[in-house]
Design a protein around this motif. Structure first.
Motif, PDB file in Angstrom:
ATOM      1  N   ASP A  47      55.258  -9.190  -4.530  1.00 14.05           N
ATOM      2  CA  ASP A  47      54.787 -10.166  -3.539  1.00 14.05           C
ATOM      3  C   ASP A  47      55.460 -11.525  -3.705  1.00 14.05           C
ATOM      4  O   ASP A  47      54.804 -12.575  -3.686  1.00 14.05           O
ATOM      5  CB  ASP A  47      53.262 -10.312  -3.588  1.00 14.05           C
ATOM      6  CG  ASP A  47      52.645 -10.229  -2.189  1.00 14.05           C
ATOM      7  OD1 ASP A  47      53.404 -10.336  -1.210  1.00 14.05           O
ATOM      8  OD2 ASP A  47      51.425 -10.049  -2.085  1.00 14.05           O
ATOM      9  N   SER A  91      58.071  -5.071  -4.756  1.00 18.57           N
ATOM     10  CA  SER A  91      56.829  -4.572  -4.171  1.00 18.57           C
ATOM     11  C   SER A  91      56.327  -5.618  -3.180  1.00 18.57           C
ATOM     12  O   SER A  91      56.122  -6.772  -3.560  1.00 18.57           O
ATOM     13  CB  SER A  91      55.803  -4.325  -5.285  1.00 18.57           C
ATOM     14  OG  SER A  91      54.612  -3.799  -4.779  1.00 18.57           O
ATOM     15  N   CYS A  92      56.151  -5.211  -1.924  1.00 14.09           N
ATOM     16  CA  CYS A  92      55.898  -6.187  -0.866  1.00 14.09           C
ATOM     17  C   CYS A  92      54.839  -5.685   0.112  1.00 14.09           C
ATOM     18  O   CYS A  92      54.821  -4.507   0.459  1.00 14.09           O
ATOM     19  CB  CYS A  92      57.165  -6.452  -0.039  1.00 14.09           C
ATOM     20  SG  CYS A  92      58.657  -6.801  -0.975  1.00 14.09           S
ATOM     21  N   ARG A  93      54.023  -6.592   0.591  1.00 18.53           N
ATOM     22  CA  ARG A  93      53.261  -6.366   1.812  1.00 18.53           C
ATOM     23  C   ARG A  93      53.998  -7.094   2.928  1.00 18.53           C
ATOM     24  O   ARG A  93      54.261  -8.296   2.821  1.00 18.53           O
ATOM     25  CB  ARG A  93      51.834  -6.884   1.684  1.00 18.53           C
ATOM     26  CG  ARG A  93      51.027  -6.741   2.969  1.00 18.53           C
ATOM     27  CD  ARG A  93      49.585  -7.146   2.772  1.00 18.53           C
ATOM     28  NE  ARG A  93      48.881  -6.170   1.951  1.00 18.53           N
ATOM     29  CZ  ARG A  93      47.707  -6.406   1.368  1.00 18.53           C
ATOM     30  NH1 ARG A  93      47.128  -7.582   1.508  1.00 18.53           N
ATOM     31  NH2 ARG A  93      47.120  -5.461   0.658  1.00 18.53           N
ATOM     32  N   ARG A 139      53.999  -8.931   5.949  1.00 24.15           N
ATOM     33  CA  ARG A 139      53.011  -9.668   6.737  1.00 24.15           C
ATOM     34  C   ARG A 139      53.587 -10.244   8.012  1.00 24.15           C
ATOM     35  O   ARG A 139      52.908 -10.354   9.017  1.00 24.15           O
ATOM     36  CB  ARG A 139      52.417 -10.809   5.894  1.00 24.15           C
ATOM     37  CG  ARG A 139      51.664 -10.352   4.642  1.00 24.15           C
ATOM     38  CD  ARG A 139      51.204 -11.562   3.847  1.00 24.15           C
ATOM     39  NE  ARG A 139      50.379 -11.193   2.712  1.00 24.15           N
ATOM     40  CZ  ARG A 139      50.846 -10.877   1.515  1.00 24.15           C
ATOM     41  NH1 ARG A 139      52.153 -10.874   1.299  1.00 24.15           N
ATOM     42  NH2 ARG A 139      50.020 -10.549   0.533  1.00 24.15           N
ATOM     43  N   TRP A 146      47.808 -10.115  -6.996  1.00 22.13           N
ATOM     44  CA  TRP A 146      47.996  -9.586  -5.655  1.00 22.13           C
ATOM     45  C   TRP A 146      48.163  -8.072  -5.713  1.00 22.13           C
ATOM     46  O   TRP A 146      48.627  -7.503  -6.706  1.00 22.13           O
ATOM     47  CB  TRP A 146      49.215 -10.238  -4.999  1.00 22.13           C
ATOM     48  CG  TRP A 146      49.020 -11.710  -4.833  1.00 22.13           C
ATOM     49  CD1 TRP A 146      49.438 -12.692  -5.692  1.00 22.13           C
ATOM     50  CD2 TRP A 146      48.327 -12.377  -3.777  1.00 22.13           C
ATOM     51  NE1 TRP A 146      49.042 -13.925  -5.225  1.00 22.13           N
ATOM     52  CE2 TRP A 146      48.366 -13.764  -4.055  1.00 22.13           C
ATOM     53  CE3 TRP A 146      47.684 -11.929  -2.626  1.00 22.13           C
ATOM     54  CZ2 TRP A 146      47.780 -14.700  -3.211  1.00 22.13           C
ATOM     55  CZ3 TRP A 146      47.102 -12.860  -1.782  1.00 22.13           C
ATOM     56  CH2 TRP A 146      47.152 -14.231  -2.069  1.00 22.13           C
ATOM     57  N   VAL A 185      51.250  -1.622   0.982  1.00 22.25           N
ATOM     58  CA  VAL A 185      52.281  -2.199   0.117  1.00 22.25           C
ATOM     59  C   VAL A 185      53.469  -1.245   0.038  1.00 22.25           C
ATOM     60  O   VAL A 185      53.295  -0.051  -0.214  1.00 22.25           O
ATOM     61  CB  VAL A 185      51.733  -2.488  -1.293  1.00 22.25           C
ATOM     62  CG1 VAL A 185      52.871  -2.846  -2.259  1.00 22.25           C
ATOM     63  CG2 VAL A 185      50.714  -3.628  -1.243  1.00 22.25           C
ATOM     64  N   ASP A 202      59.503 -11.571   6.738  1.00 23.12           N
ATOM     65  CA  ASP A 202      59.625 -10.672   5.591  1.00 23.12           C
ATOM     66  C   ASP A 202      60.658  -9.586   5.873  1.00 23.12           C
ATOM     67  O   ASP A 202      61.450  -9.216   4.997  1.00 23.12           O
ATOM     68  CB  ASP A 202      58.271 -10.040   5.270  1.00 23.12           C
ATOM     69  CG  ASP A 202      57.187 -11.073   4.983  1.00 23.12           C
ATOM     70  OD1 ASP A 202      57.540 -12.230   4.675  1.00 23.12           O
ATOM     71  OD2 ASP A 202      55.998 -10.725   5.081  1.00 23.12           O
ATOM     72  N   GLU A 231      45.398 -15.364   3.570  1.00 18.19           N
ATOM     73  CA  GLU A 231      45.279 -13.935   3.331  1.00 18.19           C
ATOM     74  C   GLU A 231      43.964 -13.495   3.941  1.00 18.19           C
ATOM     75  O   GLU A 231      42.893 -13.848   3.471  1.00 18.19           O
ATOM     76  CB  GLU A 231      45.294 -13.648   1.830  1.00 18.19           C
ATOM     77  CG  GLU A 231      45.077 -12.191   1.472  1.00 18.19           C
ATOM     78  CD  GLU A 231      46.308 -11.355   1.734  1.00 18.19           C
ATOM     79  OE1 GLU A 231      46.210 -10.113   1.687  1.00 18.19           O
ATOM     80  OE2 GLU A 231      47.374 -11.938   1.985  1.00 18.19           O
ATOM     81  N   TYR A 255      57.678 -14.277   0.739  1.00 16.37           N
ATOM     82  CA  TYR A 255      56.739 -14.802   1.733  1.00 16.37           C
ATOM     83  C   TYR A 255      57.103 -16.188   2.238  1.00 16.37           C
ATOM     84  O   TYR A 255      56.607 -16.609   3.273  1.00 16.37           O
ATOM     85  CB  TYR A 255      55.298 -14.802   1.196  1.00 16.37           C
ATOM     86  CG  TYR A 255      55.069 -15.642  -0.037  1.00 16.37           C
ATOM     87  CD1 TYR A 255      54.679 -16.974   0.062  1.00 16.37           C
ATOM     88  CD2 TYR A 255      55.221 -15.093  -1.307  1.00 16.37           C
ATOM     89  CE1 TYR A 255      54.471 -17.741  -1.060  1.00 16.37           C
ATOM     90  CE2 TYR A 255      55.006 -15.855  -2.443  1.00 16.37           C
ATOM     91  CZ  TYR A 255      54.624 -17.171  -2.313  1.00 16.37           C
ATOM     92  OH  TYR A 255      54.427 -17.919  -3.441  1.00 16.37           O
ATOM     93  N   ALA A 272      50.285  -6.137  -4.475  1.00 18.83           N
ATOM     94  CA  ALA A 272      51.648  -5.651  -4.703  1.00 18.83           C
ATOM     95  C   ALA A 272      51.944  -5.470  -6.186  1.00 18.83           C
ATOM     96  O   ALA A 272      52.660  -4.539  -6.578  1.00 18.83           O
ATOM     97  CB  ALA A 272      52.655  -6.614  -4.079  1.00 18.83           C
TER      98      ALA A 272
END
Length: 233
Positions: free
Chosen positions: A159, A187-189, A191, A47, A219, A195, A8, A162, A49
């Protein structure tokens, strides 16, 4: 769902991931969580998210009272704790305070994270709400017989998208837990390209809509459900 660190970038990781605790304010309460990156990696830190999804649930005023909610990959327990708090309220009728039924919250993760998760949940819920939040082992695709199919009103995850090798098991788990009425909030980032591949896989089996984007934390929150209708909460 490996309980090991993954990369990260940026200064946030250096300052926050190795901090032994983190403090948040939701549902008119202060929530203090223990973190333990060295022992449990991604499962034992908060995190962005999770924070964004907690804020979304509170800001949108989504009614969680008398709902059955399950969180996947709970980690430190922030989201499950906030859902339990938000899912309990009081109504003043003729000057008499009536307590409606609170949310029934199942907070899950793999076995290695459960003791740590349980300690955070117990430390941050008042005694009268602790019976409303059950910490339970769930390894995606493997422990599904311990959960009644289609029994949840909400399935939440922050999150948890991944590791590509877990995508099929995560989808299997979502299908098992959901009825036609269940709402999934992820809820997601985003990356990596993988994903986005998961979102494509999810859209093959559910109707999926982006309902919120926090540009400050990068996010996204996605809502998913069976069928083609685009219902409100």
């Amino acid at each position: 769902m490996a309980l090991v660190p993954y990369e990260e970038g940026g200064g946030w990781a250096a300052r926050q991931l190795h901090s032994p605790s983190a403090t948040f304010h939701f549902a008119s309460r202060t929530i203090r969580l223990q973190q333990d990156w060295r022992r449990l990696g991604v499962a034992a830190v908060v995190w962005d998210a999770a924070v964004v999804l907690c804020a979304y649930l509170e800001m949108e005023g989504i009614d969680l009272r008398d709902r059955s909610v399950i969180e996947l990959g709970a980690g430190t327990g922030l989201l499950g704790i906030v859902v339990t708090l938000l899912g309990t309220g009081t109504v003043n009728v003729s000057h008499v305070l009536l307590s409606p039924l609170g949310a029934r919250v199942t907070i899950t993760d793999r076995a290695a994270a459960l003791e740590f998760l349980e300690s955070n949940v117990q430390a941050n819920l008042p005694p009268e709400l602790r019976p409303r939040a059950v910490v339970k082992e769930l390894t995606w695709g493997k422990d599904l017989d311990n959960f009644p199919p289609g029994a949840f009103d909400f399935v939440l995850g922050a999150d948890i998208v991944y590791l590509e090798e877990t995508f099929a098991e995560l989808l299997q788990t979502l299908e098992h837990l959901c009825s036609e009425q269940t709402v999934i909030l992820l809820s997601c980032r985003i990356r990596y390209e993988r994903d986005l591949n998961f979102l494509k896989m999810l859209r093959d089996r559910f109707s999926v809509y982006e309902v919120h984007y926090d540009s400050s934390k990068d996010v996204h929150i996605y809502k998913a459900h069976r069928g083609s209708r685009k219902d409100d909460f």
